[in-house]
Design a protein around this motif. Structure first.
Motif: not given
Lengths: 226, 221
Positions: A57-70, B34-41
């Motif tokens: 599983q990816p680290p929680v910190r990475l998941a958070f960074k990816l959400r911010v990036l997205a 926004e859901p597309a970005y969520e889904k991709l991640l």
């Protein structure tokens, strides 16, 4: 199919990536060849232990960074769809910057203002505004020259009017006798009077200026008219 | 024997052509949904991280690569024409970024020492709770076994490691691997074969096929 051919295809065989006919041939060979069967078993084991590494599983910190990036990238993409969207994005960013700048200042500013008003209201009754109006300088447009102190003696004539010209320092610079009763004795009296009398100069907007004073001498009294 | 081996394999050949779901997802990403970005991640975050981690063998480098990969995916989704599947497109970006990271590492960071004692692999509060189904012995055994496999995987040549990782960890078909690595199908077969052979050689004497650990009851002395 020879053992060498099978050994070259054994990985693809256990991965079921061989074409149907080739897969059947390898399968038949493996079923009858102990050595190739052992090789296939070892490859299968190796494949399975590597597969155990897949569950990471990816680290929680990475998941958070990816959400911010997205979120940033989505906002950036939306801002590029049209000019109106771009303007709206700019305005939102400007509003955000202003809010970020002003919010830290709002509470201290309001607190300071209220404190200043409160202290001013409390301390205002204790303030005293004193003004000395006895020596106030007149600021009217023009004030006439006047006699500050008259000489203790007059003239001997029955009634004489003298017009005096007073300079900025309160000194007599000239005089004349309008009635035309000039005489040497009168001139001497006027000279004595000028010598011992003091005058207040005329003022123009508070500044001393030239002025004239009419002084009327009578036998019993002196009348001064500015 | 062959039949038993075949029963262990559940993979089927996959087509590399994109499906409608990929195309819809790509279009939604272009529209800024926004859901597309969520889904991709949600769909690719874990496999891309797993792939990067096994290619680089360093969690912090893998995190950097994953961020770069998703940044490129978000910014270049307009260039995705649907000629391949979204998965192979993203995996190809991941492999390229891992190559770049390795090159950068050998140029700049081979003498650096990290400040962190351990990689950040926190899973949140749920990870702190004990697993009721497995004993500490099993856990330690698994950890050591994983460490051995990771070490062996990191020691084999990069082209072989890429092929093995894409096949066994990312679960790509040979055609998809060929597309990701931009090589022929025969080369894919060869690399996987040689990669598994090399991996097995590294593990000989250290990790043999498991035999059951039996605890035999003994009478008290």
């Amino acid at each position: 199919m020879t053992c060498e051919e099978v050994q070259n295809s054994v990985s693809a065989f256990i991965d079921r990536q061989l074409p149907g006919e080739e897969s059947v041939l390898v399968s038949l060979h493996v079923a009858g060849c102990r050595r190739c069967a052992h090789l296939a078993e070892r490859h299968n084991y190796t494949r399975n232990i590597v597969r155990e590494l897949a569950n990471v599983q990816p680290p929680v910190r990475l998941a958070f960074k990816l959400r911010v990036l997205a979120s940033h990238e989505r906002r950036r993409r939306l801002s590029q769809i049209s000019f109106a969207a771009r303007v709206r994005t700019w305005s939102e960013e400007a509003r955000l910057v202003i809010n970020n700048l002003m919010k830290p200042l709002a509470l201290p500013f309001a607190g300071g203002l209220l404190s200043a008003l409160f202290l001013f209201g409390v301390l205002l009754p204790t303030f005293r505004f004193e003004r000395d109006i006895t020596n106030d300088v007149p600021t009217a447009f023009y004030t006439q020259a006047s006699v500050a102190e008259m000489a203790p003696f007059g003239v001997n004539d029955a009634e004489t009017i003298v017009e005096l010209t007073i300079d900025q320092r309160g000194r007599i610079t000239a005089y004349c006798v309008p009635n035309g009763q000039d005489s040497p004795q009168l001139d001497a009296n006027i000279a004595n009077m000028m010598w011992y009398s003091t005058f207040t100069p005329a003022t123009w907007f508070g500044q001393p200026t030239l002025g004239k004073v009419l002084v009327s001498f009578r036998r019993s009294r002196i009348i001064v008219r500015g | 024997m062959a039949a038993s081996i075949l029963h262990l394999n559940s993979d089927q050949n996959r087509e590399t052509a994109p499906d409608w779901e990929d195309l819809e997802l790509a279009e939604a990403l272009r529209q800024g949904s926004e859901p597309a970005y969520e889904k991709l991640l949600e769909r690719f975050q874990q496999p891309v991280y797993g792939l990067a981690l096994r290619l680089l063998s360093d969690p912090s480098d893998a995190c950097d690569v994953v961020q770069e990969v998703f940044l490129k995916v978000f910014r270049n989704i307009d260039h995705f024409r649907g000629q391949s599947s979204l998965k192979t497109w993203i995996y190809r970006i991941t492999v390229n970024e891992a190559h770049n990271q390795q090159r950068w590492f050998f140029r700049h960071r081979n003498r650096e020492i990290g400040l962190e004692d351990e990689p950040d692999d926190a899973r949140g509060a749920a990870a702190a709770f004990p697993d009721a189904g497995r004993s500490p012995f099993d856990y330690v055994l698994d950890q050591e076994k994983r460490a051995l496999i990771e070490e062996a995987l990191a020691r084999i040549n990069s082209p072989f490691r890429e092929a093995v990782v894409l096949r066994d960890i990312a679960g790509l078909s040979y055609e998809e691997i060929a597309e990701v690595l931009q090589i022929s199908l025969g080369t894919v077969k060869s690399r996987i074969l040689r990669g598994r052979e090399a991996l097995r050689e590294k593990l000989v004497g250290r990790l043999e096929p498991l035999t059951a650990l039996r605890l035999m009851p003994k009478p008290a002395e």
